[in-house]
Design a protein around this motif. Structure first.
Motif, PDB file in Angstrom:
ATOM      1  N   GLY A 142       0.797  -1.210   0.000  1.00 30.48           N
ATOM      2  CA  GLY A 142       0.000   0.000   0.000  1.00 30.48           C
ATOM      3  C   GLY A 142       0.831   1.262   0.000  1.00 30.48           C
ATOM      4  O   GLY A 142       1.851   1.345   0.684  1.00 30.48           O
ATOM      5  N   GLY A 143       0.410   2.228  -0.792  1.00 30.64           N
ATOM      6  CA  GLY A 143       1.089   3.505  -0.863  1.00 30.64           C
ATOM      7  C   GLY A 143       0.385   4.401  -1.866  1.00 30.64           C
ATOM      8  O   GLY A 143      -0.403   3.923  -2.688  1.00 30.64           O
ATOM      9  N   VAL A 144       0.689   5.683  -1.812  1.00 28.74           N
ATOM     10  CA  VAL A 144       0.094   6.645  -2.736  1.00 28.74           C
ATOM     11  C   VAL A 144       0.928   6.762  -3.995  1.00 28.74           C
ATOM     12  O   VAL A 144       0.395   6.785  -5.109  1.00 28.74           O
ATOM     13  CB  VAL A 144      -0.058   8.019  -2.051  1.00 28.74           C
ATOM     14  CG1 VAL A 144      -0.526   9.074  -3.047  1.00 28.74           C
ATOM     15  CG2 VAL A 144      -1.037   7.929  -0.886  1.00 28.74           C
ATOM     16  N   PHE A 146      17.662   0.638   8.439  1.00 31.98           N
ATOM     17  CA  PHE A 146      17.033   1.599   7.523  1.00 31.98           C
ATOM     18  C   PHE A 146      16.082   2.478   8.302  1.00 31.98           C
ATOM     19  O   PHE A 146      15.358   2.020   9.184  1.00 31.98           O
ATOM     20  CB  PHE A 146      16.269   0.873   6.413  1.00 31.98           C
ATOM     21  CG  PHE A 146      15.558   1.794   5.450  1.00 31.98           C
ATOM     22  CD1 PHE A 146      16.257   2.420   4.432  1.00 31.98           C
ATOM     23  CD2 PHE A 146      14.204   2.048   5.584  1.00 31.98           C
ATOM     24  CE1 PHE A 146      15.612   3.292   3.561  1.00 31.98           C
ATOM     25  CE2 PHE A 146      13.539   2.907   4.717  1.00 31.98           C
ATOM     26  CZ  PHE A 146      14.254   3.525   3.692  1.00 31.98           C
ATOM     27  N   ASN A 147      16.083   3.762   7.952  1.00 32.39           N
ATOM     28  CA  ASN A 147      15.153   4.735   8.523  1.00 32.39           C
ATOM     29  C   ASN A 147      14.865   5.745   7.433  1.00 32.39           C
ATOM     30  O   ASN A 147      15.713   6.568   7.099  1.00 32.39           O
ATOM     31  CB  ASN A 147      15.764   5.404   9.755  1.00 32.39           C
ATOM     32  CG  ASN A 147      14.819   6.387  10.419  1.00 32.39           C
ATOM     33  OD1 ASN A 147      13.699   6.586   9.978  1.00 32.39           O
ATOM     34  ND2 ASN A 147      15.289   7.012  11.498  1.00 32.39           N
ATOM     35  N   GLY A 148      13.681   5.657   6.818  1.00 32.32           N
ATOM     36  CA  GLY A 148      13.407   6.521   5.684  1.00 32.32           C
ATOM     37  C   GLY A 148      11.927   6.747   5.470  1.00 32.32           C
ATOM     38  O   GLY A 148      11.082   6.298   6.247  1.00 32.32           O
ATOM     39  N   ASN A 149      11.627   7.445   4.397  1.00 33.38           N
ATOM     40  CA  ASN A 149      10.258   7.818   4.086  1.00 33.38           C
ATOM     41  C   ASN A 149       9.435   6.629   3.606  1.00 33.38           C
ATOM     42  O   ASN A 149       9.939   5.723   2.938  1.00 33.38           O
ATOM     43  CB  ASN A 149      10.232   8.901   3.010  1.00 33.38           C
ATOM     44  CG  ASN A 149      10.784  10.223   3.508  1.00 33.38           C
ATOM     45  OD1 ASN A 149      10.735  10.512   4.707  1.00 33.38           O
ATOM     46  ND2 ASN A 149      11.309  11.026   2.605  1.00 33.38           N
ATOM     47  N   GLY A 150       8.148   6.666   3.937  1.00 32.98           N
ATOM     48  CA  GLY A 150       7.193   5.747   3.355  1.00 32.98           C
ATOM     49  C   GLY A 150       6.717   6.291   2.019  1.00 32.98           C
ATOM     50  O   GLY A 150       7.354   7.165   1.420  1.00 32.98           O
ATOM     51  N   ARG A 151       5.554   5.809   1.582  1.00 28.44           N
ATOM     52  CA  ARG A 151       5.032   6.246   0.279  1.00 28.44           C
ATOM     53  C   ARG A 151       3.575   6.682   0.381  1.00 28.44           C
ATOM     54  O   ARG A 151       2.803   6.512  -0.549  1.00 28.44           O
ATOM     55  CB  ARG A 151       5.223   5.135  -0.749  1.00 28.44           C
ATOM     56  CG  ARG A 151       6.693   4.822  -0.989  1.00 28.44           C
ATOM     57  CD  ARG A 151       6.919   3.901  -2.151  1.00 28.44           C
ATOM     58  NE  ARG A 151       8.327   3.793  -2.471  1.00 28.44           N
ATOM     59  CZ  ARG A 151       8.796   3.152  -3.544  1.00 28.44           C
ATOM     60  NH1 ARG A 151       7.961   2.550  -4.381  1.00 28.44           N
ATOM     61  NH2 ARG A 151      10.092   3.091  -3.764  1.00 28.44           N
ATOM     62  N   GLY A 152       3.243   7.256   1.530  1.00 28.05           N
ATOM     63  CA  GLY A 152       1.919   7.816   1.709  1.00 28.05           C
ATOM     64  C   GLY A 152       0.934   6.852   2.335  1.00 28.05           C
ATOM     65  O   GLY A 152       1.071   5.631   2.234  1.00 28.05           O
ATOM     66  N   ALA A 153      -0.074   7.426   3.003  1.00 31.70           N
ATOM     67  CA  ALA A 153      -1.083   6.621   3.701  1.00 31.70           C
ATOM     68  C   ALA A 153      -2.057   6.001   2.713  1.00 31.70           C
ATOM     69  O   ALA A 153      -2.539   6.655   1.789  1.00 31.70           O
ATOM     70  CB  ALA A 153      -1.828   7.484   4.703  1.00 31.70           C
ATOM     71  N   ASP A 154      -2.344   4.726   2.930  1.00 34.07           N
ATOM     72  CA  ASP A 154      -3.245   3.992   2.059  1.00 34.07           C
ATOM     73  C   ASP A 154      -3.798   2.831   2.873  1.00 34.07           C
ATOM     74  O   ASP A 154      -3.690   2.810   4.101  1.00 34.07           O
ATOM     75  CB  ASP A 154      -2.481   3.510   0.808  1.00 34.07           C
ATOM     76  CG  ASP A 154      -3.396   3.087  -0.320  1.00 34.07           C
ATOM     77  OD1 ASP A 154      -4.283   3.871  -0.691  1.00 34.07           O
ATOM     78  OD2 ASP A 154      -3.227   1.960  -0.827  1.00 34.07           O
ATOM     79  N   HIS A 182      -2.968  -0.507   4.086  1.00 34.74           N
ATOM     80  CA  HIS A 182      -1.699  -1.219   4.212  1.00 34.74           C
ATOM     81  C   HIS A 182      -1.895  -2.597   4.840  1.00 34.74           C
ATOM     82  O   HIS A 182      -2.809  -2.812   5.648  1.00 34.74           O
ATOM     83  CB  HIS A 182      -0.722  -0.421   5.077  1.00 34.74           C
ATOM     84  CG  HIS A 182      -0.388   0.925   4.548  1.00 34.74           C
ATOM     85  ND1 HIS A 182       0.473   1.123   3.494  1.00 34.74           N
ATOM     86  CD2 HIS A 182      -0.804   2.163   4.933  1.00 34.74           C
ATOM     87  CE1 HIS A 182       0.585   2.419   3.244  1.00 34.74           C
ATOM     88  NE2 HIS A 182      -0.184   3.069   4.106  1.00 34.74           N
ATOM     89  N   TYR A 183      -0.993  -3.519   4.495  1.00 37.88           N
ATOM     90  CA  TYR A 183      -0.916  -4.815   5.155  1.00 37.88           C
ATOM     91  C   TYR A 183       0.450  -5.422   4.875  1.00 37.88           C
ATOM     92  O   TYR A 183       1.190  -4.945   4.003  1.00 37.88           O
ATOM     93  CB  TYR A 183      -2.047  -5.759   4.713  1.00 37.88           C
ATOM     94  CG  TYR A 183      -2.232  -5.904   3.220  1.00 37.88           C
ATOM     95  CD1 TYR A 183      -1.468  -6.804   2.463  1.00 37.88           C
ATOM     96  CD2 TYR A 183      -3.206  -5.157   2.555  1.00 37.88           C
ATOM     97  CE1 TYR A 183      -1.656  -6.944   1.102  1.00 37.88           C
ATOM     98  CE2 TYR A 183      -3.410  -5.301   1.195  1.00 37.88           C
ATOM     99  CZ  TYR A 183      -2.632  -6.192   0.465  1.00 37.88           C
ATOM    100  OH  TYR A 183      -2.827  -6.328  -0.899  1.00 37.88           O
ATOM    101  N   PHE A 184       0.767  -6.478   5.618  1.00 41.44           N
ATOM    102  CA  PHE A 184       2.083  -7.109   5.510  1.00 41.44           C
ATOM    103  C   PHE A 184       2.012  -8.378   4.668  1.00 41.44           C
ATOM    104  O   PHE A 184       1.018  -9.115   4.702  1.00 41.44           O
ATOM    105  CB  PHE A 184       2.621  -7.462   6.902  1.00 41.44           C
ATOM    106  CG  PHE A 184       2.838  -6.280   7.797  1.00 41.44           C
ATOM    107  CD1 PHE A 184       3.800  -5.325   7.503  1.00 41.44           C
ATOM    108  CD2 PHE A 184       2.087  -6.118   8.957  1.00 41.44           C
ATOM    109  CE1 PHE A 184       4.014  -4.238   8.338  1.00 41.44           C
ATOM    110  CE2 PHE A 184       2.283  -5.033   9.800  1.00 41.44           C
ATOM    111  CZ  PHE A 184       3.244  -4.090   9.486  1.00 41.44           C
ATOM    112  N   LYS A 185       3.118  -8.644   3.938  1.00 41.99           N
ATOM    113  CA  LYS A 185       3.250  -9.866   3.149  1.00 41.99           C
ATOM    114  C   LYS A 185       4.671 -10.405   3.321  1.00 41.99           C
ATOM    115  O   LYS A 185       5.617  -9.634   3.535  1.00 41.99           O
ATOM    116  CB  LYS A 185       2.983  -9.602   1.664  1.00 41.99           C
ATOM    117  CG  LYS A 185       1.632  -8.975   1.368  1.00 41.99           C
ATOM    118  CD  LYS A 185       1.404  -8.799  -0.129  1.00 41.99           C
ATOM    119  CE  LYS A 185       1.035 -10.125  -0.787  1.00 41.99           C
ATOM    120  NZ  LYS A 185       0.723  -9.963  -2.221  1.00 41.99           N
TER     121      LYS A 185
END
Length: 215
Positions: free
Chosen positions: A120-122, A177-185, A187-190
């Motif tokens: 998930g991401g924008v 690693f510590n960095g930016n995500g890709r926006g709220a959407d 989300h879930y884990f795989k």
């Protein structure tokens, strides 16, 4: 003078102990609440024309995922690359701070494959992908998180802070690693094996002790 010397030595030892303790990294799960997780939360995605037991098995607490670069996608209408993954259900999220933990093992020869995703991401379909290229674990194509990973078990933690648009990844408890995500959407884990460019003919990963946390 003797008592004063002993006092100073004791005090210095105390300060050294406190300083040493302050340098010890905290566990990435500190401050998080572990959520209940069972097999009912594990949805297997595998090549749609192949029996599940030819690509995925669960034995003695270990999930084993196999996919070939000639396999078909997980649905007959998908145009994505072949995968054998578990999509964790029941814990989709659009806000908050969430954490995935598991122990992974990648056999030698596996390359060009994603073994864990925060979906998930924008600006992209995923917020985080941990991939294997020639024995190194990377965040997408870079940076490199760990080298020489073949044939060894590693503890893996990824923390996704949706509100802060932040992703942190830990290997064996050490932040890599510590960095930016890709926006709220949504989300879930795989986790498993999902072919990328340059994939080896056969790809495999093994996972155990999967946990989900929230803060």
């Amino acid at each position: 003078m003797l008592y004063q010397s002993i006092f100073h030595q004791t005090f210095l030892s105390f300060l050294l102990c406190i300083t040493t303790l302050s340098l010890v990294a905290s566990d990435p799960t500190d401050g998080f609440t572990r959520l209940p997780l069972s097999s009912s939360n594990f949805q297997v995605q595998k090549p749609h024309d192949v029996p599940q037991d030819q690509r995925y098995t669960f034995s003695n607490g270990v999930h084993t995922f196999i996919v070939f670069n000639t396999d078909k996608p997980h649905t007959s209408t998908s145009n994505t690359k072949p995968r054998t993954e578990i999509r964790i259900t029941g814990y989709d999220y659009t806000s908050g701070v969430w954490q995935f933990e598991g122990y992974f093992y990648v056999p030698s020869g596996t390359t060009g494959v994603c073994i864990q995703q925060v979906f998930g991401g924008v600006t992209a379909a995923t917020t985080s992908q941990s991939r294997v290229y020639s024995g190194s674990l990377t965040h997408y194509l870079s940076p490199t998180l760990e080298t020489n990973i073949y044939n060894k078990w590693y503890r893996f933690n990824v923390i996704h802070d949706v509100g802060a648009n932040n992703v942190k990844i830990f290997i064996n408890g050490v932040q890599k690693f510590n960095g930016n995500g890709r926006g709220a959407d949504d989300h879930y884990f795989k986790f498993g094996v999902y072919a990328q460019d340059g994939a080896s003919y056969r790809m495999e990963s093994r996972w155990r002790d999967i946990k989900i946390f929230r803060r």
